[in-house]
Design a protein around this motif. Structure first.
Motif, PDB file in Angstrom:
ATOM      1  N   HIS A 204      18.831  39.990  28.094  1.00  0.00           N
ATOM      2  CA  HIS A 204      19.302  38.747  28.715  1.00  0.00           C
ATOM      3  C   HIS A 204      20.234  39.108  29.869  1.00  0.00           C
ATOM      4  O   HIS A 204      20.999  40.058  29.784  1.00  0.00           O
ATOM      5  N   ALA A 205      20.190  38.360  30.963  1.00  0.00           N
ATOM      6  CA  ALA A 205      21.054  38.647  32.116  1.00  0.00           C
ATOM      7  C   ALA A 205      22.493  38.218  31.828  1.00  0.00           C
ATOM      8  O   ALA A 205      22.728  37.135  31.290  1.00  0.00           O
ATOM      9  N   VAL A 206      23.434  39.095  32.144  1.00  0.00           N
ATOM     10  CA  VAL A 206      24.856  38.769  32.020  1.00  0.00           C
ATOM     11  C   VAL A 206      25.548  39.099  33.343  1.00  0.00           C
ATOM     12  O   VAL A 206      25.039  39.873  34.146  1.00  0.00           O
ATOM     13  N   GLN A 207      26.697  38.483  33.537  1.00  0.00           N
ATOM     14  CA  GLN A 207      27.514  38.794  34.699  1.00  0.00           C
ATOM     15  C   GLN A 207      28.527  39.860  34.299  1.00  0.00           C
ATOM     16  O   GLN A 207      29.394  39.612  33.468  1.00  0.00           O
ATOM     17  N   LEU A 208      28.381  41.026  34.876  1.00  0.00           N
ATOM     18  CA  LEU A 208      29.255  42.153  34.567  1.00  0.00           C
ATOM     19  C   LEU A 208      30.354  42.220  35.619  1.00  0.00           C
ATOM     20  O   LEU A 208      30.079  42.331  36.810  1.00  0.00           O
ATOM     21  N   ILE A 209      31.602  42.125  35.159  1.00  0.00           N
ATOM     22  CA  ILE A 209      32.742  42.175  36.081  1.00  0.00           C
ATOM     23  C   ILE A 209      33.659  43.317  35.665  1.00  0.00           C
ATOM     24  O   ILE A 209      34.148  43.351  34.534  1.00  0.00           O
ATOM     25  N   THR A 210      33.866  44.253  36.567  1.00  0.00           N
ATOM     26  CA  THR A 210      34.799  45.347  36.303  1.00  0.00           C
ATOM     27  C   THR A 210      36.096  45.061  37.054  1.00  0.00           C
ATOM     28  O   THR A 210      36.082  44.595  38.191  1.00  0.00           O
ATOM     29  N   THR A 211      37.205  45.349  36.381  1.00  0.00           N
ATOM     30  CA  THR A 211      38.528  45.061  36.943  1.00  0.00           C
ATOM     31  C   THR A 211      39.395  46.306  36.914  1.00  0.00           C
ATOM     32  O   THR A 211      39.474  46.990  35.890  1.00  0.00           O
ATOM     33  N   LYS A 212      40.022  46.592  38.026  1.00  0.00           N
ATOM     34  CA  LYS A 212      41.075  47.598  38.082  1.00  0.00           C
ATOM     35  C   LYS A 212      42.377  46.856  38.337  1.00  0.00           C
ATOM     36  O   LYS A 212      42.541  46.231  39.390  1.00  0.00           O
ATOM     37  N   GLY A 213      43.286  46.897  37.371  1.00  0.00           N
ATOM     38  CA  GLY A 213      44.556  46.188  37.494  1.00  0.00           C
ATOM     39  C   GLY A 213      45.663  47.117  37.963  1.00  0.00           C
ATOM     40  O   GLY A 213      45.786  48.249  37.478  1.00  0.00           O
ATOM     41  N   PHE A 214      46.469  46.630  38.902  1.00  0.00           N
ATOM     42  CA  PHE A 214      47.538  47.432  39.485  1.00  0.00           C
ATOM     43  C   PHE A 214      48.891  46.751  39.272  1.00  0.00           C
ATOM     44  O   PHE A 214      48.988  45.511  39.284  1.00  0.00           O
ATOM     45  N   LEU A 215      49.935  47.560  39.110  1.00  0.00           N
ATOM     46  CA  LEU A 215      51.289  47.036  39.063  1.00  0.00           C
ATOM     47  C   LEU A 215      51.769  46.762  40.485  1.00  0.00           C
ATOM     48  O   LEU A 215      51.096  47.127  41.456  1.00  0.00           O
ATOM     49  N   GLU A 216      52.927  46.142  40.604  1.00  0.00           N
ATOM     50  CA  GLU A 216      53.453  45.812  41.932  1.00  0.00           C
ATOM     51  C   GLU A 216      53.718  47.050  42.783  1.00  0.00           C
ATOM     52  O   GLU A 216      53.740  46.973  44.011  1.00  0.00           O
TER      53      GLU A 216
END
Length: 247
Positions: free
Chosen positions: A207-219
């Motif tokens: 089944h098709a899914v929306q793949l979202i990768t996130t790189k989170g950064f501090l201030e």
């Protein structure tokens, strides 16, 4: 609510039918999960051609209001949850509260893993081990998104002792561990779900899914998080605000 097609006006026939079906869905005359009239029935009811009916139905499928099942027919699709997730850095819980939606979280895994080639590529070779947190998020008691998050162990002590079924990761990192979260880089793509992920999300394999990768950064620009989110394509869409810049 208009339920007839007027052939004496310059509005295309397919568009008139499309608006009629939209109105019937919005009014509840056609309910979520309900089979809509067949192509033949629509042709006979509105006295229009099959290509006209197909164009109207196909556009509603593209817009996510209808879904087709091979060999069965066309159904009213579940309303998708529209998110500003790609534009705003906010917690899942905050966005669901803002939308007034019932939500919950199930923690599937909390563990410490050794650095592998992927994590080294993302974070560099500074860290030897990472927290891994796997969470399945539900909206209205249905699986909505499966998220795998990695954070360097040095980011926060005893992070695995936190109750992430009832607490936000970002709020915990800020309030308890004093991290100043700044911004994130996100990438979205469409992929076919793996067999294991399909079981958690309640969808068929491939089944098709929306793949979202996130790189989170501090201030201070320090990378503190890497997350992989798999959103069900049939229950979600995303809005991005784009600014125009003239040259």
């Amino acid at each position: 609510m208009t339920q007839t097609i007027n052939k004496d006006i310059p509005i295309p026939l397919y568009y008139q039918l499309k608006e009629i079906l939209k109105d019937r869905i919005k009014s509840g005359d056609l309910r979520t999960g309900e089979l809509i009239p067949s192509e033949r029935e629509l042709v006979e009811q509105y006295e229009i051609s099959r290509p006209t009916v197909r164009q109207a139905v196909n556009e509603l499928v593209s817009e996510g209001l209808l879904r087709k099942e091979h060999g069965k027919g066309t159904y009213v699709a579940k309303p998708k949850i529209s998110q500003w997730f790609l534009e705003n850095l906010t917690s899942f819980s905050d966005e669901m509260v803002e939308k007034g939606l019932e939500y919950s979280t199930k923690v599937l895994k909390k563990t410490i893993v050794s650095a592998d080639s992927t994590l080294v590529e993302i974070f560099g070779d500074r860290y030897k081990s990472y927290y891994r947190l796997d969470r399945l998020r539900f909206v209205k008691n249905e699986p909505y998104v499966l998220v795998t998050t990695y954070l360097p162990v040095g980011t926060a002590e005893d992070l695995l002792d936190e109750d992430f079924e009832n607490a936000s990761l970002y709020k915990t990192l800020e309030a308890k561990y004093g991290l100043n979260i700044g911004y994130a880089d996100r990438v979205i793509e469409a992929v076919n779900v793996t067999e294991e992920d399909a079981k958690h999300l309640g969808v068929d394999p491939m089944h098709a899914v929306q793949l979202i990768t996130t790189k989170g950064f501090l201030e201070d620009d320090q990378l503190f998080e890497y997350s992989i989110a798999r959103y069900r394509g049939d229950t979600s869409n995303f809005t991005i605000r784009v600014s125009y810049k003239s040259r």
